[in-house]
Every structure is written in structure tokens, then in C-alpha cells.
Design an enzyme around this catalytic site. Structure first.
Site, short mmCIF file in Angstrom:
data_model
loop_
_atom_site.label_atom_id
_atom_site.label_comp_id
_atom_site.label_asym_id
_atom_site.label_seq_id
_atom_site.Cartn_x
_atom_site.Cartn_y
_atom_site.Cartn_z
N GLY A 13 60.51 39.34 27.77
CA GLY A 13 61.55 40.21 27.35
C GLY A 13 61.66 40.52 25.86
N PHE A 14 62.58 41.30 25.64
CA PHE A 14 62.63 41.66 24.40
C PHE A 14 62.80 40.76 23.25
CE2 PHE A 14 66.51 42.64 21.13
CZ PHE A 14 65.68 43.12 20.28
N ASP A 34 58.60 34.33 33.39
CA ASP A 34 59.23 35.58 33.65
C ASP A 34 58.79 36.38 34.87
OD1 ASP A 34 60.00 38.35 33.03
OD2 ASP A 34 60.40 37.75 30.93
N ASN A 35 59.80 36.72 35.79
CA ASN A 35 59.66 37.50 36.98
C ASN A 35 59.26 39.08 36.77
OD1 ASN A 35 62.10 38.93 36.58
ND2 ASN A 35 62.89 37.85 38.47
N LEU A 78 66.31 32.36 28.13
CA LEU A 78 66.86 33.62 27.86
C LEU A 78 66.88 34.61 29.06
CD1 LEU A 78 64.59 34.22 24.62
CD2 LEU A 78 66.88 33.72 24.73
N TYR A 150 77.49 40.35 34.56
CA TYR A 150 76.84 39.65 33.49
C TYR A 150 77.66 38.82 32.68
CZ TYR A 150 74.26 39.78 29.06
OH TYR A 150 73.78 39.06 27.74
N ARG A 190 70.08 49.51 26.08
CA ARG A 190 71.16 49.32 25.04
C ARG A 190 71.14 50.33 23.98
NH1 ARG A 190 69.19 43.08 25.27
NH2 ARG A 190 67.12 44.17 26.01
#
Length: 319
Positions: A13-14, A34-35, A78, A150, A190
Site C-alpha cells: 500500500g501507500f 498484502d491481498n 497497516l 472504517y 484521498r
């Protein structure tokens, strides 16, 4: 940092990809899990030939996701759909990552005696009634609102980490405040990435209401804070953000247009349930971790635009 073997969930991810790269440079062996639901192979393409880097393409909620992982010195958790675009599209996956996935991570840490740092969110504070927000503030959250998967998921993550900590697991929690920078792709969802992409395309930056504020933290500063938390025995939770970079969303849009040299700003109606103000109190991070964010918003936006510019130009070239 001494030699380490670190597991990073959400490593493609980021933020995860930046942390992988940082730790490899310090000499750590890194395993990313990570998926790839929101992670991207492009984020870690340059790491795949590194003999000290391993990618496990699996879901942290799956049975056996962490089988045969021993000898770890650190875990950083994360993994979670982080952008509003992603977590509102995948609310159940978000809740599972924050609940089942977090418990799997914490159980691994307990089994292996490993220090684990769990990433919560500034969303834990909801639409705050105090400003700035320090770690003792319990928040003002809507458990059934549009973004509740979330927000409440991160509250479950914190509760799980606290329960494990009371049982002796060496766990810590960080609360990131609007982290941004390179590896936030144009379709990320985002606000910084969306504004940068629109400006670079010469398009319209749509600003919902515009007077709401956020405090933006450049990713390199945040990674330094996570590394400090990895080396600490503090449980926290610890705010990691840049209180000097609180700015209205309208002002952020204008800044992006100014630095990019293209684009235009248009105000549109606000979103239901949006948070009005957010700024971290980072006194605890300063005291416990000797950490403070130092990158100005202008410098961070410029670096983000520099990274995204060739991505947008390549996108335009194939149209």
C-alpha cells in the site's frame, strides 16, 4: 536501527511500501503481506529483486496467513482499505481487516514475543468537539454513519491491541493524521491525490464545502514516527501528524493549483457526516518518541506533484 526481521501488513500500500523501502535501507529483512485489494504491485516493483524482501500475497483475515513466520523482531500492522473511496466501497472487508485481521496479527505477536505497532487513524476522534485532539480525547463518532466501517473498525483495532497489551503482548498504537506523498495514485480517492491528479490534468478540483480543515503529514515524517514507535516499548496511543499543517480544504486546493501551475477550484455542496476540524496534539510523540514532523505543506505537495506528474502524462499519452 539494529538488524531486524520485520513483517508489514499492507506492505504494497501507500504507507506500507514506503516503510518497506525505509527498513530495507536500514538493513532489515522485510516480509510484506498484502491481498492487493488496494495495494499496488507498482509500489514495490523495485523491491522484488531484493533478497531481503518477500511478498506474501495473502489476506490477513485468512486462516494460516501467518504460518511459518518465526524469528520476527517487529510487526507493523497497516493493512486496511484506508481511503474513503475504498472503505465505503468495501465496508465489510474493512471491518474484517480491522477486527479478524488485527486479532490474527496480535496473536502472531503474542506467539512469537514480537513488538507490534498497529496503525489506527485520526478518524478515531470522529467530528471532534475539542481542538486540537490529544490522545485522552475519546472522540465524537457515529457508529452507523457513512464512514463508520472504517472509524469503528479502527476503534475495534485499538480495543484488541489494548486487550492484548494487558495480557502481556508488546503492542503499540499510532494514530496517523492525513498522511500523503508519493505512491498515492491518481485514483486513490484521498483528497491530496485527487487534487494533484485533477490539477495535473488541467481539470477542476471539486471542493466539498471547503471550510473544513485537516492537518497533513508528509509520508517521510510519518515513517520516521513509526520507526521510533517500533523501537519504543510505549503502548500509546500516539498521534503522528503535523499540527503546523492544518489547512482548510479550499486552501489546500488553491495551493495545489498554484504549485502545479494548472487546474481550477470549484466549490460544491458539502458531504453529510464530514468532519469539520482536525489537528493533532503531538506533545506525547515529542516526549515519548522524540519525534516531530518537519516537512512543510508546500514542500510535501511539490514532491507529491513531482512524483505524480509522469504518471498523469503516461495516462494522457495512451488515450
Amino acid at each position: 536501527m539494529p538488524a531486524q526481521r520485520t513483517l508489514i501488513t499492507g506492505g504494497a500500500g501507500f504507507i506500507g511500501s514506503h516503510l518497506c523501502r525505509y527498513l530495507l535501507k536500514t538493513g532489515s529483512d522485510v516480509t510484506a503481506v498484502d491481498n492487493m485489494s488496494t495495494g499496488r504491485a507498482d509500489n514495490i516493483a523495485d523491491l522484488m529483486d531484493n533478497p531481503r524482501f518477500t511478498l506474501r500475497a495473502t489476506d490477513i483475515t485468512a486462516p494460516g496467513a501467518f504460518d511459518e513466520l518465526d524469528g520476527l523482531t517487529h510487526i507493523v500492522h497497516l493493512a486496511c482499505p484506508a481511503s474513503p473511496k475504498a472503505n465505503t466501497k468495501m465496508p465489510l472487508d474493512t471491518i474484517r481487516a480491522c477486527s479478524v485481521g488485527t486479532l490474527n496479527v496480535l496473536d502472531l505477536a503474542a506467539r512469537t514475543g514480537t513488538r507490534v505497532v498497529c496503525a489506527s487513524s485520526s478518524e478515531i476522534y470522529g467530528d471532534p468537539l475539542v481542538h486540537p485532539q490529544n490522545e485522552t480525547y475519546r472522540g465524537n463518532c457515529d457508529p452507523i454513519g457513512a464512514f463508520s466501517a472504517y472509524t469503528e473498525g479502527k476503534r475495534v483495532l485499538e480495543a484488541a491491541a489494548a486487550a492484548h497489551s494487558r495480557e502481556g503482548t508488546n503492542a503499540g498504537i499510532v494514530r496517523p493524521f492525513n498522511v500523503y506523498g508519493p505512491n498515492m495514485w491518481p485514483d486513490d480517492g484521498r483528497v491530496v491525490s485527487s487534487f494533484c491528479a485533477s490539477a495535473l490534468r488541467g481539470g477542476t478540483l471539486e471542493v466539498a464545502a471547503g471550510d473544513q480543515t485537516r492537518s497533513f503529514c508528509y509520508v517521510d515524517d510519518f515513517i520516521d514516527g513509526v520507526a521510533a514507535m517500533m523501537d519504543s516499548d510505549s503502548f500509546g496511543p500516539v498521534n503522528l501528524g503535523n499540527p503546523a499543517c492544518e489547512v482548510s480544504i479550499a486552501a489546500l486546493a488553491e495551493l495545489v493549483v498554484q504549485i502545479a501551475g494548472s487546474g481550477r477550484v470549484q466549490l460544491v455542496p458539502g458531504r453529510v457526516g464530514d468532519t469539520h476540524r482536525r489537528q493533532p496534539d503531538t506533545e506525547l510523540a515529542s516526549r515519548a518518541l522524540s519525534w516531530a514532523a518537519t516537512t512543510s505543506l508546500e514542500a510535501g505537495i511539490e514532491r507529491t506533484l513531482d512524483w505524480m506528474s509522469p504518471v498523469i502524462h503516461a495516462e494522457i499519452a495512451v488515450r
